[in-house]
Design a protein around this motif. Structure first.
Motif, PDB file in Angstrom:
ATOM      1  N   HIS A  29       1.473  -1.085   0.259  1.00 56.94           N
ATOM      2  CA  HIS A  29       0.506  -0.348   0.400  1.00 56.94           C
ATOM      3  C   HIS A  29       0.377   1.421  -0.281  1.00 56.94           C
ATOM      4  O   HIS A  29       0.413   2.195  -0.425  1.00 56.94           O
ATOM      5  N   HIS A  84     -13.506  -5.766   6.414  1.00 59.35           N
ATOM      6  CA  HIS A  84     -13.888  -7.728   5.503  1.00 59.35           C
ATOM      7  C   HIS A  84     -13.211  -8.948   7.056  1.00 59.35           C
ATOM      8  O   HIS A  84     -12.326  -9.754   6.661  1.00 59.35           O
ATOM      9  N   ARG A 116      -5.636  -0.384  -5.742  1.00 52.19           N
ATOM     10  CA  ARG A 116      -5.642  -1.361  -5.032  1.00 52.19           C
ATOM     11  C   ARG A 116      -6.653  -2.043  -5.339  1.00 52.19           C
ATOM     12  O   ARG A 116      -7.326  -2.211  -5.193  1.00 52.19           O
ATOM     13  N   TRP A 163      -9.230  -4.942  -2.627  1.00 50.56           N
ATOM     14  CA  TRP A 163      -8.789  -5.769  -2.019  1.00 50.56           C
ATOM     15  C   TRP A 163      -9.186  -7.038  -1.805  1.00 50.56           C
ATOM     16  O   TRP A 163     -10.251  -7.242  -2.839  1.00 50.56           O
ATOM     17  N   ASP A 164      -8.457  -7.910  -1.231  1.00 47.46           N
ATOM     18  CA  ASP A 164      -8.392  -9.387  -1.183  1.00 47.46           C
ATOM     19  C   ASP A 164      -8.205  -9.453  -0.263  1.00 47.46           C
ATOM     20  O   ASP A 164      -6.839 -10.490  -0.127  1.00 47.46           O
ATOM     21  N   PHE A 165      -8.307 -10.114   0.411  1.00 45.50           N
ATOM     22  CA  PHE A 165      -8.189 -11.346   1.993  1.00 45.50           C
ATOM     23  C   PHE A 165      -8.549 -12.787   1.091  1.00 45.50           C
ATOM     24  O   PHE A 165      -9.077 -13.449   2.595  1.00 45.50           O
ATOM     25  N   GLY A 209      -3.789  -8.120   1.705  1.00 44.71           N
ATOM     26  CA  GLY A 209      -4.910  -7.476   1.893  1.00 44.71           C
ATOM     27  C   GLY A 209      -5.120  -6.506   0.947  1.00 44.71           C
ATOM     28  O   GLY A 209      -6.678  -6.796  -0.045  1.00 44.71           O
ATOM     29  N   ARG A 210      -3.979  -6.315   0.266  1.00 40.74           N
ATOM     30  CA  ARG A 210      -4.657  -4.737  -1.091  1.00 40.74           C
ATOM     31  C   ARG A 210      -2.952  -5.648  -1.982  1.00 40.74           C
ATOM     32  O   ARG A 210      -1.833  -5.657  -1.962  1.00 40.74           O
ATOM     33  N   ASP A 218      -5.365  -4.129   7.389  1.00 48.81           N
ATOM     34  CA  ASP A 218      -6.181  -3.823   7.760  1.00 48.81           C
ATOM     35  C   ASP A 218      -7.460  -4.358   7.118  1.00 48.81           C
ATOM     36  O   ASP A 218      -8.493  -3.731   6.704  1.00 48.81           O
ATOM     37  N   PRO A 219      -7.915  -5.538   7.936  1.00 47.82           N
ATOM     38  CA  PRO A 219      -8.771  -6.104   7.553  1.00 47.82           C
ATOM     39  C   PRO A 219     -10.654  -5.282   7.682  1.00 47.82           C
ATOM     40  O   PRO A 219     -11.253  -6.872   7.875  1.00 47.82           O
TER      41      PRO A 219
END
Length: 334
Positions: free
Chosen positions: A55, A146, A110, A112-114, A84-85, A142-143
């Motif tokens: 990030h 999510h 970016r 977001w992908d967890f 996460g990004r 920073d989830p």
């Protein structure tokens, strides 16, 4: 500089650590030379833990940190990054990424992908940017929005990768305590990174998170010790958590500064050293953008603070009674 091992991972961190968000041109440009000089100054000061993330500057921070550490002995430093990004290239780059806080060309966006796939892909891409074959610590970044995917997919993938030896210690990094407390209770994390919630102005982590982490042997890295600047230089217009500080918070910061002055202690020194009073806190993460800022942080970390200062702050109700303080030394002959 004192080091601490994280859980059963064997990964160690120094009590003062290097936060590399500014190496990604946080809010304003930093030259390649200044970034390299900051890392060199940290190394010379004995700092051996460096934290970055995709990030930060759309990967610029990772590239700069990796390059600056390229010729350092790999077994002598610890590096952490985050997942996460995912960074994905855009067809038509924008002029700047300042809307997201970084003075870099907006060449990527970016995502977001967890998911398990997102976690593994993110780590593989970070390894390439860093120029490394392993990462010592990986945090879920920073989830907040999510939560279920972070617990159900992302954490489990990090656990698998830890077992594979691709990463060392695993954890989560946030600026809230509720979810981090859940991570401590429900998973086998080694470490958590907490920003802004265990400082001279905000000890909300002391009520539940710190005791839970201590009970379960989870170490904590504390960031945001200056609360966006208010604890570095309290004055009208100073910020607290990225927004102008209220008059009440400013008054409290000034009152703390006055007590520090009574003991001949700079407020910055007290702010840096305060989190380390808690036995589960392993490191204080300080964001720096120059060699001079590194040197100042080292000086403040080494400044001697009389134990009486902490008790004076407590007696004047300037911080929570949940805060662990050193046992008062008995007088000779007592």
């Amino acid at each position: 500089m004192r080091t601490t091992a994280l859980g059963r991972s064997g990964t160690t961190v120094t009590e003062l650590s290097f936060g590399a968000a500014a190496m990604g041109n946080l809010l304003a440009p930093v030259t390649d030379a200044a970034a390299a000089a900051a890392v060199d100054a940290a190394w010379n000061a004995g700092i051996r833990y460096f934290d970055t993330a995709p990030h930060y500057g759309l990967g610029l921070s990772e590239r700069r940190v990796g390059e600056a550490l390229r010729h350092k002995p790999r077994d002598q430093y610890t590096i952490s990054t985050k997942v996460g990004r995912l960074l994905r290239r855009v067809r038509e780059p924008g002029c700047s990424d300042l809307a997201n806080g970084f003075a870099v060309p907006a060449t990527h966006h970016r995502v977001w992908d967890f998911s398990a796939y997102g976690v593994r892909t993110s780590i593989e891409e970070s390894l390439e940017r860093l120029g490394l074959d392993r990462i010592d610590i990986v945090y879920l970044h920073d989830p907040d929005d999510h939560e279920e995917q972070a617990f159900g997919s992302a954490y489990r993938e990090l656990e698998r990768m830890r077992g594979e030896g691709m990463v060392g210690a695993i954890g989560a990094g946030m600026n809230q305590t509720r979810m981090l407390t859940r991570f401590v209770r429900e998973t086998d994390v080694d470490v958590i990174l907490l920003a802004g919630r265990y400082t001279l102005l905000d000890q909300s982590a002391a009520a539940r998170l710190l005791p839970e982490a201590h009970k379960r042997g989870v170490r904590i890295v504390i960031g945001g010790v200056f609360n966006s600047g208010l604890l570095a230089d309290p004055k009208p217009g100073a910020h607290f958590d990225y927004a102008p500080a209220s008059q009440e918070l400013l008054a409290r910061a000034l009152a703390i500064k006055e007590v520090c002055a009574e003991f001949d202690v700079p407020l910055r020194a007290a702010a840096l050293q305060f989190p380390l009073l808690a036995p589960t806190v392993a490191s204080v993460l300080v964001g720096v953008r120059s060699a001079a800022e590194v040197e100042d942080a080292e000086t403040m970390m080494r400044h001697r603070i009389p134990e009486q200062l902490w008790f004076a702050l407590r007696s004047r109700d300037l911080f929570s009674w949940h805060v662990p303080l050193p046992a008062p030394r008995r007088k000779k002959g007592a």
